[in-house]
Design a protein around this motif. Structure first.
Motif, mmCIF file in Angstrom:
data_model
loop_
_atom_site.group_PDB
_atom_site.id
_atom_site.type_symbol
_atom_site.label_atom_id
_atom_site.label_comp_id
_atom_site.label_asym_id
_atom_site.label_seq_id
_atom_site.Cartn_x
_atom_site.Cartn_y
_atom_site.Cartn_z
ATOM 1 N N SER A 188 0.852 -1.190 0.000
ATOM 2 C CA SER A 188 0.000 0.000 0.000
ATOM 3 C C SER A 188 0.888 1.240 0.000
ATOM 4 O O SER A 188 2.061 1.179 0.386
ATOM 5 C CB SER A 188 -0.932 0.015 1.213
ATOM 6 O OG SER A 188 -0.170 0.092 2.412
ATOM 7 N N ILE A 189 0.295 2.349 -0.439
ATOM 8 C CA ILE A 189 0.963 3.648 -0.397
ATOM 9 C C ILE A 189 0.008 4.629 0.266
ATOM 10 O O ILE A 189 -1.213 4.392 0.318
ATOM 11 C CB ILE A 189 1.365 4.147 -1.810
ATOM 12 C CG1 ILE A 189 0.134 4.308 -2.703
ATOM 13 C CG2 ILE A 189 2.395 3.239 -2.443
ATOM 14 C CD1 ILE A 189 0.439 4.926 -4.062
ATOM 15 N N PRO A 190 0.500 5.734 0.796
ATOM 16 C CA PRO A 190 -0.386 6.694 1.478
ATOM 17 C C PRO A 190 -1.410 7.283 0.525
ATOM 18 O O PRO A 190 -1.187 7.411 -0.687
ATOM 19 C CB PRO A 190 0.584 7.757 2.010
ATOM 20 C CG PRO A 190 1.916 7.097 2.038
ATOM 21 C CD PRO A 190 1.913 6.120 0.921
ATOM 22 N N ARG A 191 -2.529 7.655 1.096
ATOM 23 C CA ARG A 191 -3.565 8.310 0.299
ATOM 24 C C ARG A 191 -3.197 9.776 0.095
ATOM 25 O O ARG A 191 -2.357 10.331 0.796
ATOM 26 C CB ARG A 191 -4.915 8.206 0.991
ATOM 27 C CG ARG A 191 -5.437 6.782 1.102
ATOM 28 C CD ARG A 191 -6.801 6.759 1.763
ATOM 29 N NE ARG A 191 -7.338 5.393 1.847
ATOM 30 C CZ ARG A 191 -8.511 5.092 2.388
ATOM 31 N NH1 ARG A 191 -9.267 6.065 2.908
ATOM 32 N NH2 ARG A 191 -8.932 3.832 2.429
ATOM 33 N N GLY A 192 -3.862 10.403 -0.843
ATOM 34 C CA GLY A 192 -3.622 11.818 -1.107
ATOM 35 C C GLY A 192 -2.486 12.072 -2.080
ATOM 36 O O GLY A 192 -2.169 13.231 -2.364
ATOM 37 N N LEU A 193 -1.858 11.025 -2.582
ATOM 38 C CA LEU A 193 -0.801 11.184 -3.560
ATOM 39 C C LEU A 193 -1.345 10.885 -4.950
ATOM 40 O O LEU A 193 -2.258 10.053 -5.105
ATOM 41 C CB LEU A 193 0.377 10.246 -3.248
ATOM 42 C CG LEU A 193 1.113 10.480 -1.923
ATOM 43 C CD1 LEU A 193 2.200 9.439 -1.752
ATOM 44 C CD2 LEU A 193 1.710 11.880 -1.876
ATOM 45 N N PRO A 194 -0.771 11.517 -5.959
ATOM 46 C CA PRO A 194 -1.257 11.259 -7.327
ATOM 47 C C PRO A 194 -0.695 9.959 -7.905
ATOM 48 O O PRO A 194 -0.292 9.908 -9.066
ATOM 49 C CB PRO A 194 -0.764 12.492 -8.097
ATOM 50 C CG PRO A 194 0.481 12.903 -7.386
ATOM 51 C CD PRO A 194 0.261 12.590 -5.937
ATOM 52 N N PHE A 195 -0.615 8.932 -7.072
ATOM 53 C CA PHE A 195 -0.059 7.650 -7.522
ATOM 54 C C PHE A 195 -0.954 6.525 -7.016
ATOM 55 O O PHE A 195 -1.727 6.682 -6.062
ATOM 56 C CB PHE A 195 1.366 7.454 -6.981
ATOM 57 C CG PHE A 195 2.304 8.580 -7.300
ATOM 58 C CD1 PHE A 195 2.836 8.716 -8.559
ATOM 59 C CD2 PHE A 195 2.641 9.513 -6.331
ATOM 60 C CE1 PHE A 195 3.692 9.754 -8.850
ATOM 61 C CE2 PHE A 195 3.492 10.550 -6.610
ATOM 62 C CZ PHE A 195 4.029 10.680 -7.881
ATOM 63 N N GLU A 196 -0.791 5.355 -7.655
ATOM 64 C CA GLU A 196 -1.473 4.156 -7.231
ATOM 65 C C GLU A 196 -0.632 2.949 -7.619
ATOM 66 O O GLU A 196 0.282 3.057 -8.441
ATOM 67 C CB GLU A 196 -2.862 4.065 -7.853
ATOM 68 C CG GLU A 196 -2.859 3.949 -9.375
ATOM 69 C CD GLU A 196 -4.270 3.906 -9.941
ATOM 70 O OE1 GLU A 196 -5.206 4.028 -9.146
ATOM 71 O OE2 GLU A 196 -4.401 3.752 -11.179
ATOM 72 N N LEU A 197 -0.964 1.802 -6.996
ATOM 73 C CA LEU A 197 -0.230 0.566 -7.246
ATOM 74 C C LEU A 197 -1.077 -0.353 -8.112
ATOM 75 O O LEU A 197 -2.301 -0.477 -7.907
ATOM 76 C CB LEU A 197 0.119 -0.132 -5.931
ATOM 77 C CG LEU A 197 1.089 0.602 -4.995
ATOM 78 C CD1 LEU A 197 1.292 -0.181 -3.721
ATOM 79 C CD2 LEU A 197 2.422 0.850 -5.689
ATOM 80 N N GLU A 198 -0.392 -0.998 -9.054
ATOM 81 C CA GLU A 198 -1.039 -1.995 -9.907
ATOM 82 C C GLU A 198 -0.313 -3.320 -9.731
ATOM 83 O O GLU A 198 0.914 -3.375 -9.808
ATOM 84 C CB GLU A 198 -1.017 -1.562 -11.384
ATOM 85 C CG GLU A 198 -1.894 -0.367 -11.693
ATOM 86 C CD GLU A 198 -1.873 -0.033 -13.171
ATOM 87 O OE1 GLU A 198 -1.105 -0.691 -13.911
ATOM 88 O OE2 GLU A 198 -2.620 0.872 -13.580
ATOM 89 N N LYS A 199 -1.086 -4.388 -9.490
ATOM 90 C CA LYS A 199 -0.511 -5.715 -9.298
ATOM 91 C C LYS A 199 -0.083 -6.295 -10.622
ATOM 92 O O LYS A 199 -0.788 -6.219 -11.620
ATOM 93 C CB LYS A 199 -1.538 -6.630 -8.632
ATOM 94 C CG LYS A 199 -1.008 -7.985 -8.252
ATOM 95 C CD LYS A 199 -0.102 -7.893 -7.052
ATOM 96 C CE LYS A 199 0.181 -9.304 -6.489
ATOM 97 N NZ LYS A 199 0.826 -10.202 -7.427
ATOM 98 N N SER A 200 1.123 -6.859 -10.631
ATOM 99 C CA SER A 200 1.635 -7.522 -11.818
ATOM 100 C C SER A 200 1.800 -9.004 -11.494
ATOM 101 O O SER A 200 1.164 -9.536 -10.578
ATOM 102 C CB SER A 200 2.957 -6.867 -12.238
ATOM 103 O OG SER A 200 3.423 -7.438 -13.438
#
Length: 932
Positions: free
Chosen positions: A385-397
């Motif tokens: 997970s990454i913190p909320r409020g950032l212009p990023f997201e994680l995608e599972k590979s």
């Protein structure tokens, strides 16, 4: 490969295995290869380019590389051939130990698209290890009463190879009492046993020396030998016996060092020394012996090192119980290691760019990373997970890989660096987590123009500034960076007063500093309007403008300029006339001055700086009017010298001075008598000239008086001759009254027109002004009253010698008056009549001579006309409406009439039919003269 070439049969087997592995990999969508161990570095493994569907040259272009986790890189890519080759010599035994199959898994990463392809390589065993005894010499003690077929375990033999290449059998040196048999356990090591073939007789033979040979099944066969010493003992018919053949225990991996695991127990029914039992490990490896410790007397097994489930989760130990004579028994101890959540998840960033342009669209891949946990089960299940409020997201590979991608637009000016904290958490109890920071730099794009802090600027510069001086500085801010924030300044092209604006000011393109290229003059230039442009160096460049108003401030750089009395160009001194009958407050003259500056710098004040007779005259502080402070006395000198200072109110104040000479007299003869006192003393030439003028006037006066006397004598004679006519009937009514004028009339005539005289000592020309007469008994003819031409006579004393042909007459000019509104400033305001005569003190002495000669000539001809209008003696050009303002500068103010309180108005008075009042200021004085 050399080994394979020497063994063609093995090469064929390996080729077959490689082909089967490739076909099997294609079927399972996984790339699989199979190679034998111990290949040379760079040996061919497989055509990875072909299997990936790429050309060999595309491997480098598309950034194809091997990604493996936590181990030494065993393989590498050959970019020229597109093959997967070995990165070094591979030892299967070090890699997989006794595992039946040795598989090496890794991933192939295609960098440009961040695609992963799993690859599995099987390492095939070759017979490169010889069976090895743990001990090369062994002593076996056997009771003489041992039964035939009794078995006695020997030392263990280890062969790291697997399959056919592992240990296959034993061979014992020839003898009649013993043989060897190989025992094996499922998934366990093989060990030999010495078999007693017949009964023993210690007395017949107490010791046997045997040679044991261990052999594997490889090609060629490898073998090793060990020496066995068999000692025949006395009878001990009871051997130790374990309470159970197999002991099982499970312990957690976090068990502290030295903690007891379990205790084995064996009994011996014998007594004495035959019943004393000792315990020892058998059939264990060196690694196990470093982890566990066995108490030889109690049989207690404890840990001597830390347990690690991730290293090994199961241990099998062999324990032997031996009595003092040598009888023994064996048991197994099976230890299972339980997993504990003692490993935090790990995050390995595999690839990706850490810098991204702020203009990148959402969905742009920034980084690729893998997470794993060495624990098992739930302890090894990891979430990211990454913190909320950032212009990023994680995608599972695939294979626990994650992509960090953008999900919103970026703005470098708002945030230029993101430290993205990736948190990996397992599902153990308690759960463990780890944090990894991925720094993402946002690259700048030129999306912001330079901006000025203010919408406009006002700059104030004192005039007379030095050329090239810095006068102001502007600064535009660009939130971009590097080239996009490098601001260059320029001025918009324009013209001012016919000259380009760049000739007035310039700007430093780098610093924004404005420089004055000229020394500004407030009297010529009051303000400048500039447009400053700030442009960045981006692509494309952006710019913005700002208005800059430059105001020139006045300095006190102009001294007051005296308009009246005007300083003669030849260095002479003007003379003002004041009658002795003047009362206190009588206006003698007025000093008129202007200042080209403005504001306080142009406020003027007048003061009397020096006077030959202190207390006789005063000067108006704001008007500049020179007035008498008291009545003139007979003892007052004819010549009064005044120095008037005019000063402005600037800082520092500037001033100018003018010297006035006031002649105190009531008549022309009085002036002529005292001309010597008006002579300047600054040069012999001026003194001689004045002397010549005085002598000339005196000579002309004498001639005129002689002429008058002769004329009177002739008149008297004719009168005597005409007396008989009077008695006979003639009347004298037709004879003009002027024929009866005597010497007293001529004296009266001279006194009447002796109001004001101005002599210039340093000039060859003088002017004489006669105002209109106010007496009824002056010599005035009808013809002279009808003439309108003014008489302005100029004669050179040194050249003309009184020649009347060289007399000049000045043209009339009707524009000679100023209205009260045309007199600017406080110094132009004064009381009195708005009409009057323009004062001019620059007269020629020749005019006086010419006027006297003209009067004498007209008297000789029986005419009293001297030019001009009635009662003007031809001097209406000086005091009439036709006076020409040829000497007046372009400053129309402070016009006055000497000897009176009147000031001039505009010419409208004449157009309205108003009579000029040039002589009104002398009526009182004329009345006194008539009285006298």
């Amino acid at each position: 490969m050399a080994a394979l070439q020497r063994r063609p049969r093995r090469s064929e087997q390996l080729s077959l295995l490689t082909l089967l592995g490739t076909l099997w990999g294609a079927a399972t969508a996984q790339i699989q290869y199979s190679i034998p161990e111990e290949l040379e570095k760079g040996s061919f493994v497989g055509n990875i380019a072909k299997d990936l569907g790429l050309e060999p040259r595309e491997l480098a272009e598309r950034g194809v590389r091997i990604v493996s986790r936590g181990r030494t890189q065993l393989f590498s890519l050959n970019p020229r051939s597109g093959s997967l080759v070995t990165a070094g010599r591979i030892d299967r035994e070090d890699l997989c130990a006794q595992s039946p199959r040795c598989l090496v898994s890794f991933n192939i990463l295609v960098e440009d698209k961040l695609n992963l392809y799993p690859v599995e390589v099987e390492i095939v065993d070759i017979n490169d290890n010889t069976p090895r005894f743990l001990k090369e010499e062994l002593e076996v003690k056997i009771l003489e009463n041992a039964a035939p077929s009794s078995r006695f375990p020997l030392m263990e033999v280890y062969d790291p190879d697997v399959g056919k290449n592992s240990l296959q059998g034993f061979k014992l040196s020839s003898n009649s009492h013993f043989s060897v048999d190989m025992q094996s356990e499922a998934h366990g090591p093989k060990y030999p046993e010495l078999v007693l073939e017949g009964t023993l007789d210690r007395e017949g033979e107490a010791v046997y020396h045997l040679v044991l040979t261990a052999m594997d099944g490889g090609d060629p066969v490898r073998s090793s030998v060990a020496r066995i010493l068999v000692t025949v003992l006395d009878a001990n018919d009871n051997a130790p016996v374990f309470t159970q053949p197999v002991y099982r225990v499970s312990v957690p991996e976090n068990l502290p060092v030295g903690t007891p695991v379990l205790a084995v127990n064996a009994t011996d029914r014998d007594e004495g020394v035959h019943g004393e039992i000792t315990y020892s490990f058998v059939k264990i490896t060196e690694k196990i012996s470093q982890i566990f410790r066995l108490n030889a007397l109690t049989g207690e097994i404890s840990t001597s090192a830390n347990l690690d489930y991730e290293d090994s989760n199961f241990y099998e130990l062999g324990v032997e119980a031996r009595d003092r004579p040598g009888l023994r028994d064996r048991a197994k101890v099976l230890i299972t290691i339980l997993d504990v959540n003692d490993n935090v998840p790990e995050v390995v960033v595999t690839s990706g760019s850490r810098t991204i342009a702020e203009s990148a669209p959402p969905g742009t891949i920034i980084a690729l990373f893998q997470v794993f946990d060495r624990d098992s089960g739930l302890n090894g299940l990891v979430t990211c997970s990454i913190p909320r409020g950032l212009p990023f997201e994680l995608e599972k590979s695939v294979d626990n890989y994650y992509r960090l991608v953008t999900n919103a637009a970026l703005d470098r000016e708002a945030v230029s660096l993101y430290n993205v904290t990736v948190t990996a958490t397992d599902k153990g109890t308690p759960s463990l987590s780890t944090e990894t920071i991925i720094s993402v730099n946002v690259a700048d794009t030129n999306d912001n123009p330079p901006t000025f802090p203010h919408s406009s600027y006002s700059v104030y510069v004192l005039e007379n500034n030095p050329r090239g001086a810095s006068i102001f500085s502007v600064n535009a801010l660009d939130p971009d960076v590097d080239q996009n924030a490098r601001v260059a300044y320029s001025l918009a092209e324009d013209t001012l007063q016919g000259a380009p604006l760049s000739s007035y000011v310039s700007i430093n393109s780098d610093t924004g500093v404005l420089y004055a290229l000229r020394s500004f003059d407030y009297e010529q230039l009051r303000n400048l309007q500039l447009w400053v442009t700030a442009s960045d160096s981006g692509d494309p460049p952006l710019s913005s403008n700002v208005s800059l108003s430059l105001f020139v401030l006045d300095q006190n750089d102009n001294a007051p300029e005296i308009l009246y009395p005007a300083l003669p160009t030849d260095g002479s001194t003007g003379v003002e006339l004041a009658p002795r009958s003047a009362e206190p407050g009588y206006l003698v003259t007025k000093v008129v001055a202007v200042d080209r500056d403005s504001g306080q710098n142009a406020w003027l004040s007048y003061r009397l700086l020096k006077a030959s007779e202190p207390g006789l005259f005063t000067v108006g502080l704001h008007t500049g009017e020179v007035r008498t402070a008291r009545a003139l006395l007979d003892r007052d000198a004819l010549k009064q010298s005044l120095v008037v200072a005019v000063q402005d109110h600037g800082q520092p104040p500037l001033s100018a001075t003018v010297t006035l000479t006031v002649a105190v007299a009531d008549s022309i003869p009085e002036i002529l008598a005292d001309l010597g006192s008006l002579e300047p003393s600054d040069g012999s030439h001026n003194s001689d000239l004045t002397l010549y003028l005085v002598v000339s006037v005196a000579a002309v006066s004498c001639i005129f008086l002689a002429f008058v006397i002769v004329l009177l004598a002739l008149r008297l004679r004719r009168w005597h001759k005409s007396r008989p006519l009077q008695t006979s009937g003639g009347g004298l009514a037709s004879v003009p009254g002027s024929h009866f004028v005597g010497v007293d009339g001529v004296r009266a005539f001279l006194q009447t027109y002796s109001h004001e005289v101005s002599l210039t000592a340093d000039s060859r020309k003088s002017h004489l002004i006669f105002p209109q007469p106010n007496y009824a008994d002056t010599l005035i003819s009808q013809e002279s009253c009808e003439k309108n031409e003014p008489l302005l006579i100029t004669q050179d004393l040194l050249e003309t010698k009184g020649d009347p042909k060289q007399l000049e007459q000045a043209p009339p000019n009707t524009d000679w008056r100023f209205s009260q509104a045309q007199r600017p400033g406080t110094s132009g305001s004064q009381n009195g009549d708005d009409t009057g005569t323009w004062p001019n003190n620059q007269f020629d002495t020749e005019m006086l001579q010419a006027m006297i000669l003209a009067s004498a000539s007209e008297a000789a001809d029986g005419s009293s006309t001297l030019g001009g209008g009635a009662g003007t003696m031809g001097l209406s050009a000086r005091y009439g409406p036709q006076f020409t303002l040829q000497h007046v500068p372009d400053y129309r103010q402070n016009v006055y009439i000497p000897g009176s309180n009147a000031t001039l108005t505009n010419a409208a008075g004449k157009r309205d039919g108003k009579a000029p009042a040039g002589g009104n200021g002398n009526k009182k004085k004329s009345g006194k003269k008539e009285k006298k």
